[in-house]
Write an enzyme that holds these catalytic residues in place. Structure first.
Site, short mmCIF file in Angstrom:
data_model
loop_
_atom_site.label_atom_id
_atom_site.label_comp_id
_atom_site.label_asym_id
_atom_site.label_seq_id
_atom_site.Cartn_x
_atom_site.Cartn_y
_atom_site.Cartn_z
CE1 TYR A 104 -4.40 -1.25 0.61
CE2 TYR A 104 -3.10 -3.01 1.61
CZ TYR A 104 -4.30 -2.54 1.08
OH TYR A 104 -5.38 -3.37 1.04
CE1 TYR A 143 -2.57 -6.82 3.59
CE2 TYR A 143 -3.27 -6.28 1.36
CZ TYR A 143 -3.52 -6.30 2.72
OH TYR A 143 -4.69 -5.78 3.21
NE ARG A 153 -7.01 -10.33 4.24
CZ ARG A 153 -7.97 -9.48 3.87
NH1 ARG A 153 -7.81 -8.19 4.01
NH2 ARG A 153 -9.11 -9.91 3.36
CG HIS A 156 -8.18 -7.32 -0.25
ND1 HIS A 156 -7.04 -7.98 0.17
CD2 HIS A 156 -8.18 -6.14 0.40
CE1 HIS A 156 -6.39 -7.22 1.04
NE2 HIS A 156 -7.05 -6.09 1.19
CG HIS A 158 -9.84 -2.22 1.34
ND1 HIS A 158 -10.14 -2.77 2.56
CD2 HIS A 158 -8.55 -2.57 1.08
CE1 HIS A 158 -9.07 -3.42 3.02
NE2 HIS A 158 -8.10 -3.31 2.14
FE FE2 Z 1 -6.27 -4.50 2.35
#
Ligand code: FE2
Lengths: 231, 187
Positions: A104, A143, A153, A156, A158
């Site tokens: 991110y 990640y 994870r 995805h 959000h």
């Molecule tokens: Fe996330």
């Protein structure tokens, strides 16, 4: 007159707040039951953010920087509907995601994967009269997170939606079909079986554009209204 | 035909810089009618520790008690520049600060008026569903007749009532759990 403007979710629709396999819920979930509120103006009104002006690049996350980000370009398109299938026209749809490497653009993300100077990861779109929205982005990477040993994870995106009322506010995550990590993800699996599949986008050859990008369809269903009470 | 609801998921920790930068925590630009107030919400986990990676959203009526929304069809003034919505992430000390105006009273479906209140949504890593609560104002004479507070067991009503500090700022701690667990509403 009993005012219940919006239908209530049923037990199988949403995660249980305390879902101990997702460890952060243990310290952050209420243990007492929520007090059920009849619907007054406070619940059936809500922000429309109709005055938010969206720039042309806000729904194209590949066009927000100097050059194109690295990664697999994708189209994510769908409709915002209510439970009766009626479009939620004008709905503001916000998304955020990591880059193709699983990182991110956020100071708190310390995953040892490269940042992409050409990818910021935030986007907004407004649903049209048919409830249709569209984003162009890159497929986010998986990640690691520290929930348990070797925790990853699944890829995805959000999603944040306001809908027509305070009562319809929803934040969720969209996943990709056939991701092997879904079977191991306590956040995805916090949603009851039978409902969690709704969070998977569908690969769609009709949305896919030749020589350019794969297409995924993701419809979002917000709470519908009860039939108007007789007056 | 009934469509199945999209399930909720956590906001996660990485919203900063994307959605949260998009809006201000100052709801009432110059010229908006009403008593200017500053509201500080402070998020705590079940052990009382502050939550530095949460998000608060607020939604409120204007000082005349009118919501800026098509469902509110009452003949009361709307204020230009006042939507009634705010959003802010929590800082390292668990707080989010909003400047706004004190909302007026809004009606209750069964009759009468509600006490002035701000509707609050809470999101955070570890919070799988949006949590909804309300902020009321300590000392307001209308509290005694508020129909929502009457739905709450008396010993827990205090978790919904903001208190004024020495500077006049309204403070409301929100406890996700523990002995002082905030009353959350199924809206
Ligand atoms: Fe996330």
């Amino acid at each position: 007159m009993k005012e219940e403007t919006y239908r209530r979710a049923t037990a199988g629709d949403h995660p249980t707040n305390l879902s101990p396999d997702y460890k952060s819920t243990v310290g952050r979930s209420p243990r007492k039951s929520a007090v059920v509120l009849p619907h007054s103006l406070s619940e059936i009104t809500g922000p429309s953010l109709a005055n938010e002006r969206l720039d042309a690049s806000e729904n194209d996350l590949t066009k927000q920087r100097m050059a194109e980000p690295l990664g697999e370009r994708i189209i994510v398109q769908g409709r915002v509907l209510d439970q009766d299938g009626k479009p939620v026209s004008g709905a503001l749809v916000e998304i955020w995601q990591c880059n193709a490497a699983g990182r991110y653009h956020h100071p708190g993300d310390q995953h040892d994967a490269p940042l992409d100077p050409n990818f910021y990861g935030g986007g907004r779109a407004r649903a049209d009269a048919d409830g249709r929205y569209k984003f162009v982005t890159i497929k986010p990477g998986a990640y690691p997170w520290k929930n348990h040993h070797n925790a990853w994870r699944p890829a995805h995106i959000h999603f944040s939606l306001f809908g027509p009322a305070f009562a319809t506010r929803l934040i969720t995550q969209m996943y990709f079909p056939n991701d092997p990590l879904l079977a191991f993800d306590p956040i995805y699996k916090s949603v009851p079986a039978g409902a969690r599949e709704r969070l998977q986008a569908a690969f769609d050859m009709d949305l896919t554009q030749p020589e350019w990008a794969l297409g995924y369809r993701f419809d979002i269903v917000l709470r519908g209204r009860n039939a108007t009470p007789m007056e | 035909m009934s469509h199945a609801l999209t399930p909720s998921q956590t906001i996660g920790p990485f919203y900063w810089g994307t959605i949260v930068n998009a809006y201000h925590a100052d709801l009432a630009p110059t010229g908006v009618a009403g008593e200017r107030i500053e509201v500080v919400l402070k998020l705590h986990d079940v052990d009382g520790a502050v939550v530095p990676d949460g998000v608060f959203e607020i939604w409120q009526a204007n000082s005349h008690g009118r919501y800026n929304h098509p469902e509110d069809r009452r003949n009361l003034p709307l204020d230009a520049g006042f939507e009634g919505y705010g959003r802010a992430g929590t800082f390292t000390d668990g707080t989010s600060r909003f400047t706004t105006v004190k909302p007026g009273r809004v009606p209750w479906p069964a009759g009468g008026l509600q006490a002035p209140h701000i509707n609050v949504s809470i999101f955070a890593r570890g919070v799988l569903n949006r949590l909804a609560t309300r902020l009321y104002f300590d000392g307001d004479p209308a509290l005694a007749e508020d129909p929502v507070l009457k739905l709450v067991e008396p010993g827990r009503r205090d978790t919904l009532i903001a208190k004024r500090d020495g500077n006049g700022t309204w403070l409301l701690p929100i406890h996700l759990g523990g002995p002082n667990e905030t009353v959350f509403f199924d809206v």
